[in-house]
Write a protein that holds these residues in place. Structure first.
Motif, PDB file in Angstrom:
ATOM      1  N   ARG A 211     -22.439  35.489  -6.704  1.00  0.00           N
ATOM      2  CA  ARG A 211     -23.721  34.845  -7.004  1.00  0.00           C
ATOM      3  C   ARG A 211     -23.821  34.409  -8.468  1.00  0.00           C
ATOM      4  O   ARG A 211     -24.894  34.045  -8.948  1.00  0.00           O
ATOM      5  N   GLY A 212     -22.682  34.470  -9.176  1.00  0.00           N
ATOM      6  CA  GLY A 212     -22.652  33.998 -10.559  1.00  0.00           C
ATOM      7  C   GLY A 212     -23.165  34.987 -11.576  1.00  0.00           C
ATOM      8  O   GLY A 212     -23.521  34.603 -12.693  1.00  0.00           O
ATOM      9  N   GLN A 213     -23.168  36.267 -11.236  1.00  0.00           N
ATOM     10  CA  GLN A 213     -23.659  37.308 -12.131  1.00  0.00           C
ATOM     11  C   GLN A 213     -22.483  38.204 -12.546  1.00  0.00           C
ATOM     12  O   GLN A 213     -21.789  38.761 -11.684  1.00  0.00           O
ATOM     13  N   PHE A 214     -22.306  38.366 -13.864  1.00  0.00           N
ATOM     14  CA  PHE A 214     -21.134  39.080 -14.362  1.00  0.00           C
ATOM     15  C   PHE A 214     -21.528  40.121 -15.402  1.00  0.00           C
ATOM     16  O   PHE A 214     -22.613  40.053 -15.997  1.00  0.00           O
ATOM     17  N   SER A 215     -20.637  41.085 -15.625  1.00  0.00           N
ATOM     18  CA  SER A 215     -20.894  42.133 -16.610  1.00  0.00           C
ATOM     19  C   SER A 215     -20.987  41.541 -18.011  1.00  0.00           C
ATOM     20  O   SER A 215     -20.505  40.431 -18.281  1.00  0.00           O
ATOM     21  N   THR A 216     -21.584  42.295 -18.913  1.00  0.00           N
ATOM     22  CA  THR A 216     -21.742  41.809 -20.284  1.00  0.00           C
ATOM     23  C   THR A 216     -20.390  41.622 -20.965  1.00  0.00           C
ATOM     24  O   THR A 216     -20.246  40.748 -21.821  1.00  0.00           O
ATOM     25  N   GLN A 217     -19.382  42.431 -20.606  1.00  0.00           N
ATOM     26  CA  GLN A 217     -18.058  42.253 -21.202  1.00  0.00           C
ATOM     27  C   GLN A 217     -17.460  40.898 -20.817  1.00  0.00           C
ATOM     28  O   GLN A 217     -16.874  40.203 -21.651  1.00  0.00           O
ATOM     29  N   VAL A 218     -17.602  40.529 -19.550  1.00  0.00           N
ATOM     30  CA  VAL A 218     -17.102  39.229 -19.098  1.00  0.00           C
ATOM     31  C   VAL A 218     -17.905  38.099 -19.728  1.00  0.00           C
ATOM     32  O   VAL A 218     -17.347  37.098 -20.208  1.00  0.00           O
ATOM     33  N   LEU A 219     -19.219  38.248 -19.767  1.00  0.00           N
ATOM     34  CA  LEU A 219     -20.073  37.195 -20.323  1.00  0.00           C
ATOM     35  C   LEU A 219     -19.795  36.953 -21.796  1.00  0.00           C
ATOM     36  O   LEU A 219     -19.831  35.809 -22.262  1.00  0.00           O
ATOM     37  N   ARG A 220     -19.519  38.009 -22.529  1.00  0.00           N
ATOM     38  CA  ARG A 220     -19.220  37.847 -23.953  1.00  0.00           C
ATOM     39  C   ARG A 220     -18.017  36.930 -24.142  1.00  0.00           C
ATOM     40  O   ARG A 220     -18.009  36.064 -25.017  1.00  0.00           O
ATOM     41  N   LEU A 221     -16.991  37.100 -23.309  1.00  0.00           N
ATOM     42  CA  LEU A 221     -15.810  36.242 -23.385  1.00  0.00           C
ATOM     43  C   LEU A 221     -16.145  34.809 -22.969  1.00  0.00           C
ATOM     44  O   LEU A 221     -15.739  33.842 -23.635  1.00  0.00           O
ATOM     45  N   LEU A 222     -16.886  34.653 -21.881  1.00  0.00           N
ATOM     46  CA  LEU A 222     -17.228  33.322 -21.398  1.00  0.00           C
ATOM     47  C   LEU A 222     -18.015  32.536 -22.434  1.00  0.00           C
ATOM     48  O   LEU A 222     -17.763  31.343 -22.660  1.00  0.00           O
ATOM     49  N   TYR A 223     -18.976  33.175 -23.071  1.00  0.00           N
ATOM     50  CA  TYR A 223     -19.803  32.473 -24.058  1.00  0.00           C
ATOM     51  C   TYR A 223     -19.018  32.171 -25.334  1.00  0.00           C
ATOM     52  O   TYR A 223     -19.247  31.141 -25.972  1.00  0.00           O
ATOM     53  N   ALA A 224     -18.091  33.046 -25.703  1.00  0.00           N
ATOM     54  CA  ALA A 224     -17.242  32.753 -26.869  1.00  0.00           C
ATOM     55  C   ALA A 224     -16.388  31.523 -26.603  1.00  0.00           C
ATOM     56  O   ALA A 224     -16.264  30.629 -27.459  1.00  0.00           O
ATOM     57  N   LEU A 225     -15.801  31.438 -25.412  1.00  0.00           N
ATOM     58  CA  LEU A 225     -15.018  30.254 -25.050  1.00  0.00           C
ATOM     59  C   LEU A 225     -15.904  29.019 -24.979  1.00  0.00           C
ATOM     60  O   LEU A 225     -15.524  27.940 -25.452  1.00  0.00           O
ATOM     61  N   ASN A 226     -17.063  29.151 -24.398  1.00  0.00           N
ATOM     62  CA  ASN A 226     -17.979  28.035 -24.234  1.00  0.00           C
ATOM     63  C   ASN A 226     -18.428  27.444 -25.571  1.00  0.00           C
ATOM     64  O   ASN A 226     -18.597  26.229 -25.701  1.00  0.00           O
ATOM     65  N   LYS A 227     -18.593  28.321 -26.574  1.00  0.00           N
ATOM     66  CA  LYS A 227     -19.086  27.878 -27.881  1.00  0.00           C
ATOM     67  C   LYS A 227     -17.959  27.588 -28.881  1.00  0.00           C
ATOM     68  O   LYS A 227     -18.227  27.246 -30.037  1.00  0.00           O
ATOM     69  N   GLY A 228     -16.701  27.724 -28.421  1.00  0.00           N
ATOM     70  CA  GLY A 228     -15.581  27.462 -29.311  1.00  0.00           C
ATOM     71  C   GLY A 228     -15.403  28.507 -30.386  1.00  0.00           C
ATOM     72  O   GLY A 228     -14.839  28.229 -31.449  1.00  0.00           O
ATOM     73  N   GLN A 229     -15.853  29.729 -30.143  1.00  0.00           N
ATOM     74  CA  GLN A 229     -15.733  30.804 -31.118  1.00  0.00           C
ATOM     75  C   GLN A 229     -14.413  31.550 -30.933  1.00  0.00           C
ATOM     76  O   GLN A 229     -13.705  31.352 -29.952  1.00  0.00           O
ATOM     77  N   CYS A 230     -14.090  32.399 -31.898  1.00  0.00           N
ATOM     78  CA  CYS A 230     -12.916  33.257 -31.773  1.00  0.00           C
ATOM     79  C   CYS A 230     -13.122  34.200 -30.587  1.00  0.00           C
ATOM     80  O   CYS A 230     -14.144  34.898 -30.520  1.00  0.00           O
TER      81      CYS A 230
END
Length: 264
Positions: A211-230
């Motif tokens: 349903r598109g809901q993920f743990s905070t550990q996974v989300l932290r990685l996804l948002y870092a990739l999404n924003k072009g961060q390290c």
């Protein structure tokens, strides 16, 4: 009656008056289930949060050791002379936007089935990864994939095959085209069907990932990739999750990313 306030977590998915009974207790997590086997977890601070749980400060977590049941009342939990509330409701949804490829060649953490991440060479054929790719292609073509040879496969409370599917779903949900398709076409079996194949904890992670809901550990990685961060801090935090769960999740994620390159 003492009050404990969780730092953050999900909205309670239970009706007022619902009774939750203890399912399992670990060093960093306490699991409860309702009469329909829906899982809810209290997490010790510092270990992330599932999309079906609340994070409890370490000094408060010890006070929960004797709880065997919780009553849901107006968005709070009551049990063992404790009131447990939640300071902040958070969302566990993946960001939208095609992500740059994640390079795992420097990560030496062990996966549950295939050895160290960095030794899973690009272009080599592994039957387990072929199952993921075959299932993705079948689902993309409009058919219902058979994941019974992957769900529940491998060691751990969340078996390796399940973690890989969660990682693959994270990559798909970030892609606008496949995000919409996931909402229209069944990717996984039903919750009850998945329960017959794996652990209840893993079933809950899979159900939320579908349903598109993920743990905070996974989300932290996804948002870092999404924003072009390290991405290294987020990747390392995820890799520290469980014995092999983090590495297996990353393996499923990069496998789906490679599939997306050919099918986006």
């Amino acid at each position: 009656m003492n009050t404990v306030l969780a730092l953050a977590g999900c909205a309670l998915p239970f009706t007022n008056g619902c009774l939750l009974r203890l399912h399992s207790r670990f060093i960093h997590a306490i699991n409860f289930i309702d009469e329909h086997d829906v899982l809810f977890t209290l997490h010790r601070y510092g270990k992330g949060c599932s999309p079906f749980g609340w994070v409890i400060r370490e000094r408060d977590f010890a006070s929960l050791r004797d709880i065997t049941s919780l009553q849901v009342e107006h968005g709070k939990l009551h049990g063992a002379k404790l009131n447990i509330g939640n300071r902040r409701q958070i969302t566990f949804a993946a960001p939208v936007g095609a992500l740059p490829p994640l390079d795992v060649r420097t990560f030496t953490q062990m996966t549950g089935l295939l050895g160290p991440l960095n030794q899973i060479a690009e272009g080599m054929t592994f039957p387990v990864l072929e199952r993921v790719i075959c299932g993705l292609s079948k689902w993309s073509a409009g058919d219902t994939p058979d994941w019974s040879n992957l769900i529940g496969l491998g060691p751990g409370l969340t078996p390796s095959g399940d973690d890989m599917l969660c990682g693959a779903l994270a990559a798909l949900y970030c892609h606008p085209r496949y995000r919409n398709k996931l909402r229209q076409h069944l990717f996984l079996p039903t919750y009850r069907q998945v329960m017959t194949l794996t652990t209840l904890v893993s079933c809950s992670y899979l159900d939320n990932a579908a349903r598109g809901q993920f743990s905070t550990q996974v989300l932290r990685l996804l948002y870092a990739l999404n924003k072009g961060q390290c991405v290294l801090p987020a990747a390392r935090a995820l890799l520290n999750h469980g014995h092999t769960s983090g590495a297996d999740t990353l393996l499923g994620f990069v496998t789906a990313q490679e599939w997306l390159e050919d099918n986006a």
